[in-house]
Motif scaffolding. Structure first.
Motif, PDB file in Angstrom:
ATOM      1  N   GLY A 193       0.801  -1.233   0.000  1.00  0.00           N
ATOM      2  CA  GLY A 193       0.000   0.000   0.000  1.00  0.00           C
ATOM      3  C   GLY A 193       0.828   1.276   0.000  1.00  0.00           C
ATOM      4  O   GLY A 193       0.300   2.354  -0.264  1.00  0.00           O
ATOM      5  N   SER A 194       2.130   1.163   0.261  1.00  0.00           N
ATOM      6  CA  SER A 194       2.967   2.368   0.234  1.00  0.00           C
ATOM      7  C   SER A 194       3.240   2.804  -1.215  1.00  0.00           C
ATOM      8  O   SER A 194       3.774   3.881  -1.450  1.00  0.00           O
ATOM      9  CB  SER A 194       4.285   2.132   0.984  1.00  0.00           C
ATOM     10  N   GLN A 195       2.860   1.964  -2.191  1.00  0.00           N
ATOM     11  CA  GLN A 195       3.096   2.288  -3.602  1.00  0.00           C
ATOM     12  C   GLN A 195       1.825   2.783  -4.305  1.00  0.00           C
ATOM     13  O   GLN A 195       1.760   2.767  -5.543  1.00  0.00           O
ATOM     14  CB  GLN A 195       3.613   1.044  -4.350  1.00  0.00           C
ATOM     15  N   THR A 196       0.852   3.204  -3.524  1.00  0.00           N
ATOM     16  CA  THR A 196      -0.431   3.660  -4.083  1.00  0.00           C
ATOM     17  C   THR A 196      -0.254   4.682  -5.204  1.00  0.00           C
ATOM     18  O   THR A 196      -0.928   4.626  -6.233  1.00  0.00           O
ATOM     19  CB  THR A 196      -1.269   4.291  -2.947  1.00  0.00           C
ATOM     20  N   HIS A 197       0.676   5.618  -4.998  1.00  0.00           N
ATOM     21  CA  HIS A 197       0.812   6.760  -5.906  1.00  0.00           C
ATOM     22  C   HIS A 197       1.276   6.385  -7.317  1.00  0.00           C
ATOM     23  O   HIS A 197       1.061   7.155  -8.247  1.00  0.00           O
ATOM     24  CB  HIS A 197       1.797   7.766  -5.303  1.00  0.00           C
ATOM     25  N   ILE A 198       1.890   5.220  -7.525  1.00  0.00           N
ATOM     26  CA  ILE A 198       2.428   4.932  -8.869  1.00  0.00           C
ATOM     27  C   ILE A 198       1.345   4.523  -9.866  1.00  0.00           C
ATOM     28  O   ILE A 198       1.567   4.524 -11.069  1.00  0.00           O
ATOM     29  CB  ILE A 198       3.601   3.908  -8.864  1.00  0.00           C
ATOM     30  N   LEU A 199       0.172   4.148  -9.356  1.00  0.00           N
ATOM     31  CA  LEU A 199      -0.948   3.798 -10.237  1.00  0.00           C
ATOM     32  C   LEU A 199      -2.242   3.973  -9.452  1.00  0.00           C
ATOM     33  O   LEU A 199      -2.517   3.220  -8.522  1.00  0.00           O
ATOM     34  CB  LEU A 199      -0.788   2.339 -10.710  1.00  0.00           C
ATOM     35  N   GLY A 317      -2.518  -1.707  -9.640  1.00  0.00           N
ATOM     36  CA  GLY A 317      -2.701  -0.651  -8.640  1.00  0.00           C
ATOM     37  C   GLY A 317      -2.923  -1.206  -7.247  1.00  0.00           C
ATOM     38  O   GLY A 317      -3.511  -2.261  -7.055  1.00  0.00           O
ATOM     39  N   GLY A 318      -2.434  -0.456  -6.301  1.00  0.00           N
ATOM     40  CA  GLY A 318      -2.547  -0.852  -4.894  1.00  0.00           C
ATOM     41  C   GLY A 318      -1.321  -0.509  -4.067  1.00  0.00           C
ATOM     42  O   GLY A 318      -1.434   0.149  -3.074  1.00  0.00           O
ATOM     43  N   PHE A 319      -0.188  -0.983  -4.434  1.00  0.00           N
ATOM     44  CA  PHE A 319       0.215  -1.896  -5.483  1.00  0.00           C
ATOM     45  C   PHE A 319      -0.165  -3.335  -5.087  1.00  0.00           C
ATOM     46  O   PHE A 319       0.027  -3.703  -3.929  1.00  0.00           O
ATOM     47  CB  PHE A 319       1.726  -1.754  -5.696  1.00  0.00           C
ATOM     48  N   THR A 320      -0.717  -4.119  -6.019  1.00  0.00           N
ATOM     49  CA  THR A 320      -1.142  -5.479  -5.694  1.00  0.00           C
ATOM     50  C   THR A 320      -0.538  -6.454  -6.696  1.00  0.00           C
ATOM     51  O   THR A 320      -0.241  -6.085  -7.829  1.00  0.00           O
ATOM     52  CB  THR A 320      -2.677  -5.595  -5.800  1.00  0.00           C
TER      53      THR A 320
END
Ligand code: UT7
Length: 328
Positions: A193-199, A317-320
């Protein structure tokens, strides 16, 4: 409870694509009219995409999902009355609520079946399939309909050439049935969830208005790098969990975002390209629909056969991200 019913098998699949096909050249011409420059050459070289299907205005995710579901039920030789669980993976639902799964349930006439949506963007189908597998293995479902369906064209910023050329609309579905033989052998899901901003599509409806940004935004290069890394790790992990060598996987069916990602991944996994299913060239990126669309295409053209081992992979996205290993 019948203790022999321990596994979930993919008993059938189906898909549905909107009729309107838009080639790269046609899209480039449309965009040029608004002063946005792109070309078939750029899109093919950077992504492998040649065309996409786009839903007409008013055609909803539930409409696409319903058609795909009907084809999957027919293929599995079951009726809507047999279905006791419907999970729709989508990030472009018809409404805030009710769920798209409830709308599909009403359309196909599976009254009484549990129905809910899963939101894990381009990993959505793999998340939904893993969830349905858990229901079946726990004895809570005997016949589940798992659908990935999207109208991503609705959340694209058609002034952003970095994203609007990449996506398409469509739906794919599978029927999962309880069985005393596998079936789904192993699955694993992850998120960061810390990568939310990339997508993300960081908008919402509140106080009668759209708040935030209603369009999909992506840092393409960051997503590309992450995708190759996590899909490689996830493939190895799920095979290790199942005690299966990667070389014993007949077909790799990853999320269809970019043919370059598929090529990198295949190289990392030492998987010959002939064993990787590719539909991104004709469907573009259909988010949660991409994996079931690819699986259905490969089943229907005879590549994926009964007894084959397939590795389905989602990332987005999520990132998941996540993987499902299944014997067909
Ligand atoms: O479903 C979720 C998963 N999504 C993904 O996996 C997507 C992952 N990312 C990608 O597939 C790629 O990063 C993209 C296809 C999005 C972009 O490819 P890239 O090779 O990373 O290109 P870039 O973003 O570095 O852009 C290269 C150049 C730029 O121009 P300059 O700055 O070098 O002059 C862009 O402005 O290409 C330009 N560009 C375009 N040119 C023509 C970007 N989009 C376009 C376009 N047509 N549509």
């Amino acid at each position: 409870m019948d203790r022999t019913m321990t596994y979930a098998v993919i008993a059938g699949s189906g898909s549905f694509l909107p009729e309107r096909v838009v080639s790269n050249d046609a899209l480039a011409a449309e965009l040029a009219e608004r002063g946005i420059e792109t070309s078939d050459q750029w899109i093919v070289e950077r992504t492998g995409i040649r065309q996409r299907h786009l839903a007409e205005r008013g055609v909803t995710t539930s409409a696409l999902a319903t058609q795909a579901a009907r084809h999957a039920l027919e293929d599995a030789g079951v009726t809507a009355a047999d279905v006791d669980l419907i999970i729709v993976a989508t990030s472009t639902p018809d409404f805030v609520f009710p769920s798209t799964a409830c709308l599909v349930q009403a359309e196909i006439g599976a009254k009484g079946a549990a129905a809910f949506d899963v939101q894990a963007v381009c990993s959505g189908f793999v998340y939904a399939l893993t969830t349905a597998d858990s229901f079946v293995r726990a004895g809570r479902s005997k016949c589940a309909l798992v659908i990935g369906a999207e109208v991503f064209s609705r959340i694209l910023d058609w002034n952003d050439r970095g994203t609007c050329v990449l996506f398409g609309d469509g739906a794919g579905a599978v029927v999962l049935k309880a069985s005393d033989e596998p079936g789904i052998i192993a699955a694993q899901l992850n998120a960061d969830g810390s990568q939310t901003h990339i997508l993300c599509a960081a908008g919402n409806v509140a106080y009668g208005e759209v708040t935030g940004d209603p369009f999909l935004r992506m840092d393409g290069q960051a997503v590309f790098k992450q995708a190759v890394t996590v899909l490689d790790k996830s493939a190895r992990k799920v095979c290790e969990d199942a005690g299966i060598a990667l070389s014993d996987v007949d077909w790799l069916i990853p999320h269809q975002a970019n043919v370059r990602i598929l090529n990198f991944l295949a190289r990392k996994l030492d998987m010959p390209l002939e064993r990787v299913i590719v539909t991104v060239d004709t469907h573009a990126n259909t988010s949660a629909a991409s994996v079931p669309l690819a699986l259905d295409a490969a089943r229907r053209d005879g590549r994926v056969k009964a007894g084959h081992t397939v590795l389905l992979q989602g990332v987005g996205g999520g990132f998941t991200w996540g993987s499902v290993l299944a014997k067909m």
